[in-house]
Design an enzyme around this catalytic site. Structure first.
Site, PDB file in Angstrom:
ATOM      1  N   ASP A   1      29.304  -0.641 -10.707  1.00 16.88           N
ATOM      2  CA  ASP A   1      28.550   0.675  -9.566  1.00 16.88           C
ATOM      3  C   ASP A   1      28.760   0.156  -8.333  1.00 16.88           C
ATOM      4  O   ASP A   1      28.249  -0.288  -7.484  1.00 16.88           O
ATOM      5  CB  ASP A   1      26.930   1.054 -10.385  1.00 16.88           C
ATOM      6  CG  ASP A   1      26.367   2.552  -9.482  1.00 16.88           C
ATOM      7  OD1 ASP A   1      27.893   2.623  -8.567  1.00 16.88           O
ATOM      8  OD2 ASP A   1      24.785   2.811  -9.549  1.00 16.88           O
TER       9      ASP A   1
ATOM     10  N   CYS B   1       2.521  -2.922   8.899  1.00 21.60           N
ATOM     11  CA  CYS B   1       2.878  -1.635   8.273  1.00 21.60           C
ATOM     12  C   CYS B   1       0.778  -0.574   8.732  1.00 21.60           C
ATOM     13  O   CYS B   1       0.554  -1.185   9.412  1.00 21.60           O
ATOM     14  CB  CYS B   1       2.301  -1.857   6.848  1.00 21.60           C
ATOM     15  SG  CYS B   1       1.347  -1.261   5.825  1.00 21.60           S
TER      16      CYS B   1
ATOM     17  N   CYS C   1       1.125  -1.098  -0.248  1.00 17.48           N
ATOM     18  CA  CYS C   1      -0.177  -0.273   0.176  1.00 17.48           C
ATOM     19  C   CYS C   1       0.812   1.215  -0.333  1.00 17.48           C
ATOM     20  O   CYS C   1      -0.189   2.190  -0.080  1.00 17.48           O
ATOM     21  CB  CYS C   1      -1.086  -0.139   1.424  1.00 17.48           C
ATOM     22  SG  CYS C   1      -0.708   0.208   3.145  1.00 17.48           S
TER      23      CYS C   1
ATOM     24  N   CYS D   1      -1.991  -0.873   6.183  1.00 16.94           N
ATOM     25  CA  CYS D   1      -3.005  -2.146   5.833  1.00 16.94           C
ATOM     26  C   CYS D   1      -2.081  -3.003   7.010  1.00 16.94           C
ATOM     27  O   CYS D   1      -1.252  -3.473   7.526  1.00 16.94           O
ATOM     28  CB  CYS D   1      -2.181  -2.277   4.470  1.00 16.94           C
ATOM     29  SG  CYS D   1      -0.972  -3.289   3.774  1.00 16.94           S
TER      30      CYS D   1
HETATM   31 ZN   LIG Z   1       0.263  -1.630   3.320  1.00 14.76          ZN
END
Ligand SMILES: [Zn+2]
Length: 415
Positions: A339, A220, A207, A223
């Protein structure tokens, strides 16, 4: 096997043997390449009838593959790509060379996981971690997680063994399934191996909100994605299994990260019916792996080789290394990635107070980074100069891929 596959397999073995005889490496890439030219489905044919585990992730896959091979070996003969040739050519060659074995444990480059899942139809896939690697050509971490997730949707029957501590892995391992098409989410067994590196998982892949952390836990903020409860975990110097039993693990490999790899190996082996109590002693027989963790005595110095290829693995290497003189070597040849800006993603502060020497093609890039980080160092032109510059006792060597191979060659291709 069909006749074409038999011929392809035989030619593949011969080509690999010729390549070895000519002193051109172990031959697994060329052998597999020729075999797949003759029969593009050769990997699928060679996989049929074997119970297979795939091991993928940015770091630790070679070591975990070796430990898993040892653990599954309780049951019988196990084919494996022990030279780290982790693309389909290497898998094809490894299976052709092994002949018929009931089991195979294959290390898979994370970019090839979907393709190898398709060809080998494994019983188990182990997902270790995802972090930035080879900035000039590797995919962004979130793109890699998306590819894994999409690949698993097509294989709802594969048993997934995945790292609960890595939000990107958890998201990749839990596609929702599609009831309308009769597709179930995959069965996942979670392990906890700890994760020192967090800088590729601050943003939720589902999300876009931030990932919050507290101790081992993460969740999270926008969510339901959060750390699943692991069934397998490292505790003290051992591993807890899903029944709550604790198994002491005595490894010849250093660091907590290798205890985590051992936990993963036991979890994967358990999917084949191996009891941890039967497998755990076999893990202790694994010493160095293609020079990684090898120790060599030279001129009164005990030299230990640690391979570190990207920021997450450098952090782990600092943790594994003793508080002793340390040689850092950096190249930027093709296998390393061209790199070197990732050096600025690594915090070298843990090296403060140690005698630090630097070498390699890109030693000056390292010099700038260490100077900015406030870590004093000495530049040496050769490995021999480094050995002479430190007092008798332990010398830790941390090097990226080709720099590691150069030093290993100086030490007579130590295993
Ligand atoms: Zn989330």
């Amino acid at each position: 096997m069909p006749l074409r596959a038999k011929v392809a397999s035989s030619v593949s073995r011969t080509a690999a043997a010729l390549s070895r005889a000519a002193g051109r490496g172990d031959g697994s890439v060329i052998g597999g390449w020729i075999g797949l030219k003759i029969d593009p489905d050769l990997l699928a044919h060679l996989s049929a009838g074997r119970a297979i585990a795939l091991v993928s992730g940015t770091n630790g896959k070679t070591t975990t593959t070796r430990l898993t091979t040892a653990a599954v070996g309780v049951l019988g003969r196990v084919a494996t790509n022990s030279f780290g040739a982790n693309m389909p050519t290497g898998h094809t060659s490894a299976l052709a060379k092994a002949g018929s074995t009931p089991y195979a444990v294959l290390e898979v480059d994370e970019h090839y996981l979907a393709q190898v899942l398709e060809a080998t139809e494994p019983h188990v896939v182990a997902l270790l971690n995802l972090s930035r690697d080879q900035l000039d050509r590797a995919k962004e971490v979130a793109m890699m997680a998306q590819l894994w997730r999409a690949a698993l949707v097509n294989h709802p029957d594969v048993r997934v063994v995945a790292n609960a501590d890595d939000p990107m892995v958890v998201w990749a391992a839990t596609p929702p399934g599609d009831p309308a098409r009769g597709i179930r989410p995959p069965h996942v067994t979670w392990f906890s191996a700890g994760q020192r590196w967090h800088d590729d998982s601050w943003v939720c892949p589902e999300c876009g909100h931030t990932i919050a952390r507290n101790g081992d836990q993460w969740w999270c903020s926008g969510c339901p994605l959060r750390r699943p409860d692991p069934q397998w975990a490292v505790e003290d110097d051992g591993v807890l299994d899903p029944t709550g039993a604790w198994h002491k693990v005595v490894l010849q490999l250093p660091g907590k990260v290798n205890l985590g790899n051992a936990a993963t190996a036991l979890a994967v082996a358990a999917e084949f019916g191996v009891r941890p109590v039967d497998a755990v002693s076999r893990l202790g027989a694994v010493t160095s792996i293609a020079g990684r963790y090898a120790q060599v005595d030279r001129d009164g110095r005990n030299i230990r080789l640690l391979l570190a290829k990207n920021p997450a693995s450098w952090l782990e290497a600092f943790d594994m290394a003793d508080f002793a003189p340390t040689l850092l070597s950096i190249n930027a040849r093709d296998p390393d990635g061209l790199d070197t800006s990732w050096l600025f993603d690594v915090d070298f502060a843990p090296l403060r107070g140690r005698q630090v020497l630097i070498t390699g093609d890109r030693a000056y890039d390292l010099a700038v980074r260490l100077d900015v980080n406030g870590v004093p160092f000495q530049h040496v032109r050769t490995f021999g100069e480094a050995v002479r510059a430190v007092p008798p006792g332990r010398l830790e060597v941390i090097a990226n891929y080709t720099a590691f191979q150069d030093i290993r060659a100086e030490l007579d291709r130590v295993n």
